[in-house]
Design a protein around this motif. Structure first.
Motif, PDB file in Angstrom:
ATOM      1  N   MET A   1       0.839  -0.923  -0.101  1.00 29.47           N
ATOM      2  CA  MET A   1      -0.324   0.195  -0.313  1.00 29.47           C
ATOM      3  C   MET A   1       0.960   0.701   0.011  1.00 29.47           C
ATOM      4  N   ALA A   2       1.489   1.451   0.057  1.00 24.80           N
ATOM      5  CA  ALA A   2       3.269   2.242   0.254  1.00 24.80           C
ATOM      6  C   ALA A   2       3.278   3.058  -0.838  1.00 24.80           C
ATOM      7  N   CYS A   3       3.248   1.226  -2.123  1.00 25.62           N
ATOM      8  CA  CYS A   3       3.889   1.842  -3.619  1.00 25.62           C
ATOM      9  C   CYS A   3       2.295   2.197  -4.098  1.00 25.62           C
ATOM     10  N   ASP A   4       3.043   3.304  -5.114  1.00 25.03           N
ATOM     11  CA  ASP A   4       2.013   4.420  -5.170  1.00 25.03           C
ATOM     12  C   ASP A   4       1.125   3.569  -6.167  1.00 25.03           C
ATOM     13  N   TYR A   5       1.166   2.281  -6.871  1.00 24.53           N
ATOM     14  CA  TYR A   5       0.103   1.951  -7.375  1.00 24.53           C
ATOM     15  C   TYR A   5       0.310   0.427  -7.296  1.00 24.53           C
ATOM     16  N   ARG A   6      -0.049  -0.816  -7.743  1.00 25.28           N
ATOM     17  CA  ARG A   6      -0.168  -2.112  -6.960  1.00 25.28           C
ATOM     18  C   ARG A   6      -1.307  -2.925  -8.782  1.00 25.28           C
ATOM     19  N   VAL A   7      -0.094  -3.981  -9.060  1.00 22.50           N
ATOM     20  CA  VAL A   7      -1.407  -4.627  -9.929  1.00 22.50           C
ATOM     21  C   VAL A   7      -0.569  -6.607  -8.849  1.00 22.50           C
TER      22      VAL A   7
ATOM     23  N   ALA B   1      -4.657   6.584   4.588  1.00 23.76           N
ATOM     24  CA  ALA B   1      -4.353   7.310   3.373  1.00 23.76           C
ATOM     25  C   ALA B   1      -4.754   6.758   2.099  1.00 23.76           C
ATOM     26  N   LYS B   2      -5.063   4.982   2.056  1.00 22.93           N
ATOM     27  CA  LYS B   2      -4.667   4.553   0.578  1.00 22.93           C
ATOM     28  C   LYS B   2      -6.559   3.500   1.094  1.00 22.93           C
ATOM     29  N   SER B   3      -6.637   3.805   1.598  1.00 22.97           N
ATOM     30  CA  SER B   3      -8.577   2.941   1.336  1.00 22.97           C
ATOM     31  C   SER B   3      -9.641   4.304   0.375  1.00 22.97           C
ATOM     32  N   PRO B   4     -10.231   3.523   0.102  1.00 21.83           N
ATOM     33  CA  PRO B   4     -10.826   4.910  -0.664  1.00 21.83           C
ATOM     34  C   PRO B   4     -12.430   4.851   0.388  1.00 21.83           C
ATOM     35  N   ASN B   5     -12.595   4.672   1.480  1.00 21.80           N
ATOM     36  CA  ASN B   5     -13.424   4.381   2.461  1.00 21.80           C
ATOM     37  C   ASN B   5     -13.432   4.232   4.097  1.00 21.80           C
ATOM     38  N   PRO B   6     -14.546   4.355   5.086  1.00 20.68           N
ATOM     39  CA  PRO B   6     -14.244   4.331   6.294  1.00 20.68           C
ATOM     40  C   PRO B   6     -14.834   3.113   6.046  1.00 20.68           C
ATOM     41  N   GLN B   7     -15.696   2.672   5.924  1.00 20.93           N
ATOM     42  CA  GLN B   7     -16.149   1.136   5.305  1.00 20.93           C
ATOM     43  C   GLN B   7     -15.207  -0.269   4.381  1.00 20.93           C
ATOM     44  N   THR B   8     -14.579   0.397   4.466  1.00 22.46           N
ATOM     45  CA  THR B   8     -13.165  -0.329   3.730  1.00 22.46           C
ATOM     46  C   THR B   8     -12.331  -0.536   4.571  1.00 22.46           C
ATOM     47  N   LEU B   9     -11.201   0.238   5.629  1.00 22.39           N
ATOM     48  CA  LEU B   9     -10.862   0.987   6.450  1.00 22.39           C
ATOM     49  C   LEU B   9     -11.507  -0.080   7.351  1.00 22.39           C
TER      50      LEU B   9
ATOM     51  N   GLY C   1     -10.126  -7.804   9.676  1.00 21.47           N
ATOM     52  CA  GLY C   1      -8.960  -8.315   8.947  1.00 21.47           C
ATOM     53  C   GLY C   1      -9.369  -9.257   7.927  1.00 21.47           C
ATOM     54  N   HIS C   2     -10.346  -8.712   7.193  1.00 24.27           N
ATOM     55  CA  HIS C   2     -10.482  -9.073   6.142  1.00 24.27           C
ATOM     56  C   HIS C   2      -9.441  -9.940   5.293  1.00 24.27           C
ATOM     57  N   ARG C   3      -9.827 -10.614   4.447  1.00 22.72           N
ATOM     58  CA  ARG C   3      -8.575 -11.184   3.863  1.00 22.72           C
ATOM     59  C   ARG C   3      -9.293 -10.397   1.858  1.00 22.72           C
ATOM     60  N   PHE C   4      -9.022 -10.003   1.553  1.00 21.14           N
ATOM     61  CA  PHE C   4      -9.405  -9.325   0.223  1.00 21.14           C
ATOM     62  C   PHE C   4      -8.849 -10.153  -0.837  1.00 21.14           C
ATOM     63  N   THR C   5      -9.674 -10.644  -2.040  1.00 20.33           N
ATOM     64  CA  THR C   5      -9.441 -11.252  -2.978  1.00 20.33           C
ATOM     65  C   THR C   5      -9.165 -10.771  -4.112  1.00 20.33           C
ATOM     66  N   PRO C   6      -8.271 -11.030  -5.263  1.00 17.76           N
ATOM     67  CA  PRO C   6      -7.692  -9.718  -6.173  1.00 17.76           C
ATOM     68  C   PRO C   6      -8.965  -8.983  -6.802  1.00 17.76           C
ATOM     69  N   GLY C   7     -10.023  -9.705  -6.709  1.00 20.47           N
ATOM     70  CA  GLY C   7     -11.155  -8.858  -7.538  1.00 20.47           C
ATOM     71  C   GLY C   7     -12.157  -8.225  -6.717  1.00 20.47           C
TER      72      GLY C   7
ATOM     73  N   SER D   1     -10.213  -6.440  -4.800  1.00 24.24           N
ATOM     74  CA  SER D   1      -9.070  -5.143  -4.362  1.00 24.24           C
ATOM     75  C   SER D   1      -9.326  -4.753  -5.128  1.00 24.24           C
ATOM     76  N   LEU D   2     -10.124  -4.907  -6.664  1.00 28.33           N
ATOM     77  CA  LEU D   2      -9.195  -4.292  -7.748  1.00 28.33           C
ATOM     78  C   LEU D   2     -10.703  -3.213  -7.772  1.00 28.33           C
ATOM     79  N   SER D   3     -12.143  -3.925  -7.166  1.00 31.87           N
ATOM     80  CA  SER D   3     -13.384  -3.294  -7.259  1.00 31.87           C
ATOM     81  C   SER D   3     -13.027  -2.584  -6.275  1.00 31.87           C
ATOM     82  N   LEU D   4     -12.342  -2.193  -4.811  1.00 31.60           N
ATOM     83  CA  LEU D   4     -12.364  -1.133  -4.023  1.00 31.60           C
ATOM     84  C   LEU D   4     -10.993  -0.122  -4.321  1.00 31.60           C
ATOM     85  N   GLY D   5     -10.542  -0.535  -5.030  1.00 31.86           N
ATOM     86  CA  GLY D   5      -9.314   0.505  -5.581  1.00 31.86           C
ATOM     87  C   GLY D   5      -8.019   0.528  -4.724  1.00 31.86           C
ATOM     88  N   LEU D   6      -8.018  -1.213  -3.621  1.00 33.19           N
ATOM     89  CA  LEU D   6      -6.819  -1.597  -3.629  1.00 33.19           C
ATOM     90  C   LEU D   6      -5.624  -1.612  -4.054  1.00 33.19           C
ATOM     91  N   VAL D   7      -5.806  -2.120  -5.434  1.00 32.60           N
ATOM     92  CA  VAL D   7      -5.458  -2.658  -6.721  1.00 32.60           C
ATOM     93  C   VAL D   7      -5.541  -1.670  -7.845  1.00 32.60           C
TER      94      VAL D   7
END
Length: 294
Positions: free
Chosen positions: A161-167, A199-207, A214-220, A222-228
């Motif tokens: 998350m400290a990186c600018d972008y995530r693939v 700083a990197k979370s899109p909204n309070p609900q995701t935070l 301690g949710h395990r975010f799948t790639p899908g 993560s993408l839909s929420l803007g985490l990646v």
């Protein structure tokens, strides 16, 4: 400068390559799961960042003098061990002479049971070792892309998350999760790490899902929420290839020399929190205080 470069030079834990004039790739290989130990951070990761920045700045100064913008380009990819497809980074721990612990004493690479016995861990690892590494990334002068080639847990998620972008790997080959799982093991999240997530979370609900569930975010997810920013099928090399393609779309952005300064402004609150962080008390101490109060 002759690449690849290895840090440290004996028993290397990080390898830096320079596949194109504008791209550096930092591969973490402290074991298959790239644990963020104090030795790894202080003797490998941070010196590798210094080397990349030094080389880019030399290029940038030459480009400015020659008025050649191609020399001012730059981007850095951070990837987990390229010989496997399971982990980006399994989190952080302090290396110490403590005996080996059973698996249920370890979460996300952090020697939790050992940490409760060793007061130096709570006072030193985050403020002295981990936080400066994250602050360094948050202010890095060229775009940084995390090639998340597998699970990123706890401190490993913080690093991504400290990186600018995530693939990220899309999970079709094998599971890949982003997760801050401290809540499940009774660990208090350090202030600085929380500041990055805020700083990197899109909204309070995701935070809330990250920190309190301690949710395990799948790639899908993560993408839909803007985490990646992108997900890609395939193995580590496929993720790295996509990260390299992504890097080519942003590597011209630091040509004016203010990418890093704007990042410091953008993430000022998080950087300040990282500099002030003190590991907060854990559950037993909090309960003891409550017992005395109530």
């Amino acid at each position: 400068m002759a690449y690849p470069l290895h840090f440290p030079s004996t028993n290397p834990l990080v390898t830096v390559t320079h596949p194109t004039p504008a791209l550096w790739v930092l591969e973490m290989h402290n074991g298959a799961d790239s644990r963020l130990t104090d030795v790894f951070i202080l003797q490998a990761f941070k010196p590798a960042l210094d080397t990349v920045e030094r080389h880019w700045r030399e290029n940038w100064r030459t480009g400015q003098a020659k008025k050649d913008e191609s020399l001012c380009k730059g981007a850095l990819i951070v990837v987990g061990n390229r010989k496997q497809d399971k982990f980006f980074s399994n989190g952080g721990r302090e290396e110490s002479p403590l005996p080996e612990l059973p698996f249920d004493g370890v979460f996300a690479g952090l020697d939790f049971a050992g940490a409760t016995r060793d007061p130096n861990f709570q006072t030193n690892f985050f403020p002295v070792v981990y936080n400066p590494m994250i602050a360094r990334l948050l202010a890095f002068p060229i775009p940084t892309i995390a090639a998340v080639n597998g699970h990123a847990f706890a401190g490993g998620m913080g690093l991504a998350m400290a990186c600018d972008y995530r693939v990220m790997a899309d999970g079709s080959k094998r599971n890949a999760w982003l997760s801050m799982n401290e809540i499940h093991f009774g660990a208090t999240l350090p202030l600085g790490l929380l500041a990055i997530l805020k700083a990197k979370s899109p909204n309070p609900q995701t935070l809330r899902k990250i920190v309190l569930e301690g949710h395990r975010f799948t790639p899908g997810e993560s993408l839909s929420l803007g985490l990646v920013d992108r997900i890609v099928p395939g193995n580590t090399e496929a993720v790295l290839s996509e990260a390299q393609s992504f890097a080519e779309t942003v590597d011209s952005l630091p040509k004016t020399g203010v990418w890093g300064t704007n990042r410091r402004v953008m993430y000022r609150d998080a950087i300040e929190a990282l500099s002030k962080d003190v590991f907060t008390i854990g559950g037993p101490a909090d309960d003891a205080a409550a017992k005395a109060r109530l």
